[in-house]
Design a protein around this motif. Structure first.
Motif, short mmCIF file in Angstrom:
data_model
loop_
_atom_site.label_atom_id
_atom_site.label_comp_id
_atom_site.label_asym_id
_atom_site.label_seq_id
_atom_site.Cartn_x
_atom_site.Cartn_y
_atom_site.Cartn_z
N ILE A 1 2.92 14.53 -3.40
CA ILE A 1 3.11 13.10 -3.15
C ILE A 1 2.58 12.34 -4.36
N GLN A 2 3.42 11.48 -4.93
CA GLN A 2 3.00 10.71 -6.10
C GLN A 2 1.99 9.63 -5.71
N GLY A 3 1.13 9.28 -6.64
CA GLY A 3 0.11 8.27 -6.37
C GLY A 3 0.71 6.91 -6.04
N PHE A 4 0.04 6.18 -5.16
CA PHE A 4 0.43 4.81 -4.81
C PHE A 4 -0.42 3.84 -5.62
N LEU A 5 -0.13 2.55 -5.49
CA LEU A 5 -0.89 1.54 -6.23
C LEU A 5 -2.38 1.70 -5.99
N GLU A 6 -2.78 1.89 -4.71
CA GLU A 6 -4.22 1.97 -4.42
C GLU A 6 -4.88 3.16 -5.12
N ASP A 7 -4.14 4.24 -5.33
CA ASP A 7 -4.72 5.38 -6.05
C ASP A 7 -5.05 4.99 -7.49
N TYR A 8 -4.10 4.33 -8.15
CA TYR A 8 -4.35 3.90 -9.53
C TYR A 8 -5.52 2.91 -9.59
N VAL A 9 -5.49 1.93 -8.70
CA VAL A 9 -6.47 0.84 -8.77
C VAL A 9 -7.90 1.34 -8.52
N PHE A 10 -8.09 2.16 -7.47
CA PHE A 10 -9.45 2.62 -7.16
C PHE A 10 -9.93 3.65 -8.18
N VAL A 11 -9.00 4.45 -8.73
CA VAL A 11 -9.41 5.42 -9.76
C VAL A 11 -9.76 4.68 -11.06
N ILE A 12 -8.97 3.68 -11.43
CA ILE A 12 -9.27 2.91 -12.66
C ILE A 12 -10.63 2.22 -12.52
N GLN A 13 -10.86 1.61 -11.36
CA GLN A 13 -12.17 0.98 -11.12
C GLN A 13 -13.30 2.00 -11.26
#
Length: 763
Positions: free
Chosen positions: A542-554
């Motif tokens: 399953i490809q990452g969703f917006l929340e995956d990018y945002v919380f990982v970047i934070q």
């Protein structure tokens, strides 16, 4: 009730399982009954999600969300029944026991519908689309979510939990299934037309867009309104923001800390700090806090934070770690003890959740909520019989412990909060008395009392370890791991605990290894603990969703500030570019929650509420401002402004629905300060300055180290750094804004004053 099915991959090895019916029956004894061959096995046996595997032996012909199910519905012209839940959801278990394990109900479902099971934690995109429908049409929502769809995936009926049969105020699941099947036969065209109209209305309702010329709402007004709205709903006596149920809602606490930091000398600022600290203190004393195993349960069913719903979620642990760390920066050392890292991890990554229900003993036949965590007075007396020297005559360790933690002989749970009588005669530990009062009651010194209570908790912990554990959801999600990495990184930097920073580094390395595809530069949503404790991936990840990018970047920005390893910074900026490419809405601005191009998703949504987790657009505003500070790419500041403008109406009217975005609007308005330290990373003078930065709660800043081997990347990104140097050979700090810097300082005291100019003495 029947036990959990035997191991998910025990009986079937085929790639695509047919729906099997055997003649063997399932065991119906207690936890240790001999496993038998399951009577039913469906396609979910091939999935990795613990929630889907829990349903692999239902008599329902479940399909996972995917083309095979959609094709079947279209070919056979059948309606779809969509059931969405997660593996630690209490009412999901109840509905499975009552309905999905019922052979007769299973036959009705299989005959009339194509039945699809979705783990909402794996597929938040699918969950959000249909939850939008359920909330709009029924006025409520929750899990399990039950939705009926046309063969082209459009919803027309839905709800949450249904009892199996009709009750006084509730229609039964069996009745609903038969009625809907009948409607499809008799009134197909009307149903199709109705679903089309619903879709059109939902699309209009779900749209969030800004205008090209629109500017962000005024931050002062947004912050003031949000503070007033939170203040109005605040519980003065017990803390928190509702009567009951009471959720931790770290987004509210983070907002209050920021409001205080920007208004330190005003009565409103003082109240904001008091509201946040009192809430955190009452939670730390309450039964929502697991005093024996650490960590926090999901919510309290009462006003006093006493009787919780016992499941534990990773997203709560990560966010509360960060909140208690801010409390430590804003107050005193009580907060260091209040939060101890609780997270079950594996190979570096963190698991998702622990269930509320478990077997009370190894021979029990039925699971009970809270069984793993509660105690009878008798059990505690037996575990803590020792006389306490120096205390009043005849006092045992059990007496001291029971007094301090509110343990009663007949149990301390009100029958009102225990409708199913699962906690009768049991105690949920809650600190009923301060250490000083307990010490005075038994004539003990404070230090001695603390040691006795610690010893008692250790004994109870060892006894509890012998009980059957609740189910653990061993799925590992990029987004929630991101929140936990932030918690560990912030706590490690603030409390100067290197072991916490190391845990954060291990988890970030795990994400890079298992939840990132270096070829495409994209994040993946999830991975799983498989056979022999190997990390496994779905056949089609399953490809990452917006929340995956945002919380990982934070998390990577937080980890850079804690470890000063520029590699995390580089990766964060790469992911930010990828997030822009996959999710940015160039027409209406802000980011969509999911990518374009999935034909099975009816529409792309933008979350407009900070709930148990902050919404991705809220967190990304601060991420974009941090990214611009570290890279010099000012178009990211522009994007942050566009997001605030797109949510402008909501931020001005009900900012309490978006406290994290309200907080971010202040960072946008005040411009982030770049705290630049020039000095040898290993030098004591550099470490003193870094300790000072970490000890002060200063929300609108980024930290960077401009010296040493690790600074090459930053110097390439930010040419202005090369003009900053050490003063008189000492480690030196500069406070910069928009890449222009203050005069240099070399003493931690001067730096502290610059970071929190209006603070008098305390940070």
């Amino acid at each position: 009730s029947a036990p959990r099915a035997p191991g998910p991959r025990d009986n079937v090895s085929c790639h695509r399982c047919v729906f099997l019916k055997g003649s063997m029956t399932m065991a119906t004894g207690g936890k240790n009954s001999e496993p038998s061959v399951p009577r039913y096995t469906n396609r979910l046996i091939n999935e990795k999600s613990p929630y889907l595997l829990q349903h692999a032996h239902n008599p329902v012909d479940w399909y996972p969300w995917g083309q095979e199910a959609f094709d079947k519905a279209e070919k056979e012209n059948k309606l779809i029944f969509l059931s969405v839940g997660y593996s630690t959801c209490h009412w999901c278990h109840v509905m499975e026991e009552e309905s999905f394990k019922n052979k007769e109900i299973g036959e009705i479902m299989n005959k009339n519908f194509v039945c699809i099971k979705v783990d909402r934690e794996e597929r938040p995109d699918v969950d959000k689309v249909y939850m939008t429908f359920v909330q709009a049409t029924s006025g409520g929502g929750g899990w399990p979510m039950s939705v009926w769809l046309t063969p082209d995936l459009k919803p027309f009926a839905g709800g949450t939990y249904f009892p199996p049969d009709d009750r006084v105020y509730r229609v039964g699941f069996r009745t609903v299934l038969l009625r809907i099947a009948e409607q499809w036969k008799q009134n197909k065209d009307a149903l199709l037309e109705s679903s089309q109209k619903i879709m059109e209305a939902l699309l209009i309702q779900a749209e969030i867009r800004g205008q090209a010329q629109e500017s962000p709402p005024p931050s002062e007004e947004v912050m003031a309104t949000c503070f007033q709205q939170l203040s109005k709903s605040y519980d003065e006596e017990y803390g928190g923001f509702s009567e009951f149920p009471k959720f931790p809602t770290p987004v509210n606490l983070n907002f209050l800390f920021t409001y205080w930091a920007l208004h330190r000398t005003t009565p409103e600022g003082a109240r904001a700090l008091q509201m946040a600290l009192h809430t955190l203190k009452m939670m730390a004393y309450g039964g929502i806090h697991d005093h024996i195993g650490q960590g926090f349960h999901r919510y309290s069913t009462d006003q006093h934070w006493h009787v919780p719903h016992f499941e534990k979620m990773l997203y709560d642990q990560g966010q509360l770690a960060a909140a208690y760390t801010k409390a430590f920066q804003g107050a005193d050392s009580f907060w260091e003890a209040a939060w101890k890292p609780v997270s079950q991890y594996f190979a570096g990554g963190f698991y998702s959740a622990e269930d509320a229900d478990s077997y009370p003993t190894a021979t029990s036949g039925e699971k009970r909520e809270g069984a793993f965590c509660v105690w009878s007075a008798e059990e505690i007396r037996a575990l803590l019989p020792d006389p306490v020297e120096g205390a009043t005559e005849g006092t045992t360790l059990g007496d001291v412990f029971m007094h301090h933690y509110g343990v009663k002989e007949g149990g301390n749970v009100s029958p009102m909060k225990d409708p199913h009588k699962e906690l009768k005669g049991k105690n949920v530990l809650i600190v009923q008395s301060s250490l000083e009062l307990t010490a005075a009651r038994f004539g003990l010194e404070l230090g001695r009392l603390s040691a006795l209570l610690r010893e008692s908790r250790q004994r109870l912990s060892a006894a509890r370890a012998q009980r059957p554990r609740p189910h653990l959801d061993t799925k590992m999600l990029a987004s929630w791991n991101g929140l936990m990495i932030s918690g560990f990184a912030l706590a490690g930097a603030t409390l100067a605990k290197e072991e916490y920073v190391s845990r954060a580094v291990q988890a970030a390395s795990f994400l890079q290894r298992h939840l990132f595809d270096p070829t495409s530069g994209r994040l993946l949503r999830s991975c799983y603990r498989g056979k022999d404790n190997m990390v496994e991936q779905s056949a089609v990840p399953i490809q990452g969703f917006l929340e995956d990018y945002v919380f990982v970047i934070q998390a990577l920005f937080d980890l850079y500030e804690a470890s000063l390893d520029q590699g995390w910074l580089e990766w964060a900026l790469q992911l930010q570019h990828m997030q822009d490419k996959l999710f940015w809405d160039p027409k209406g601005f802000a980011y969509f929650s999911s990518e374009a191009g999935d034909p099975s998703l009816l529409f792309r949504l933008k979350d407009d509420q900070d709930g148990a987790e902050p919404s991705a657009n809220s967190v990304t505003v601060t991420n974009l401002l941090r990214a611009a500070c570290y890279s010099g790419h000012m178009e990211w500041v522009e994007k942050a402004g566009r997001i605030l403008a797109a949510f402008s109406e909501r931020l001005l009217k009900i900012p309490v629905a978006l406290p994290e975005m309200a907080r971010a609007s202040a960072a946008f308005h005040h411009t982030l300060k770049q705290v630049v330290i020039c000095g040898d990373p290993q030098g004591e003078d550099t470490k003193d300055l870094l300790r000072c930065v970490h000890s002060v709660f200063c929300p609108n800043k980024v930290l960077m180290l401009a010296d040493g081997d690790g600074a090459a990347f930053l110097r390439r990104q930010l040419p202005f750094l090369s003009s900053l140097e050490r003063r008189d050979g000492k480690a030196t700090a500069y406070l910069c804004s928009n890449f222009a810097c203050s005069l240099p300082v070399t003493s931690p005291q001067e730096l502290r004053t610059m970071l929190a100019p209006r603070a008098s003495g305390a940070p």
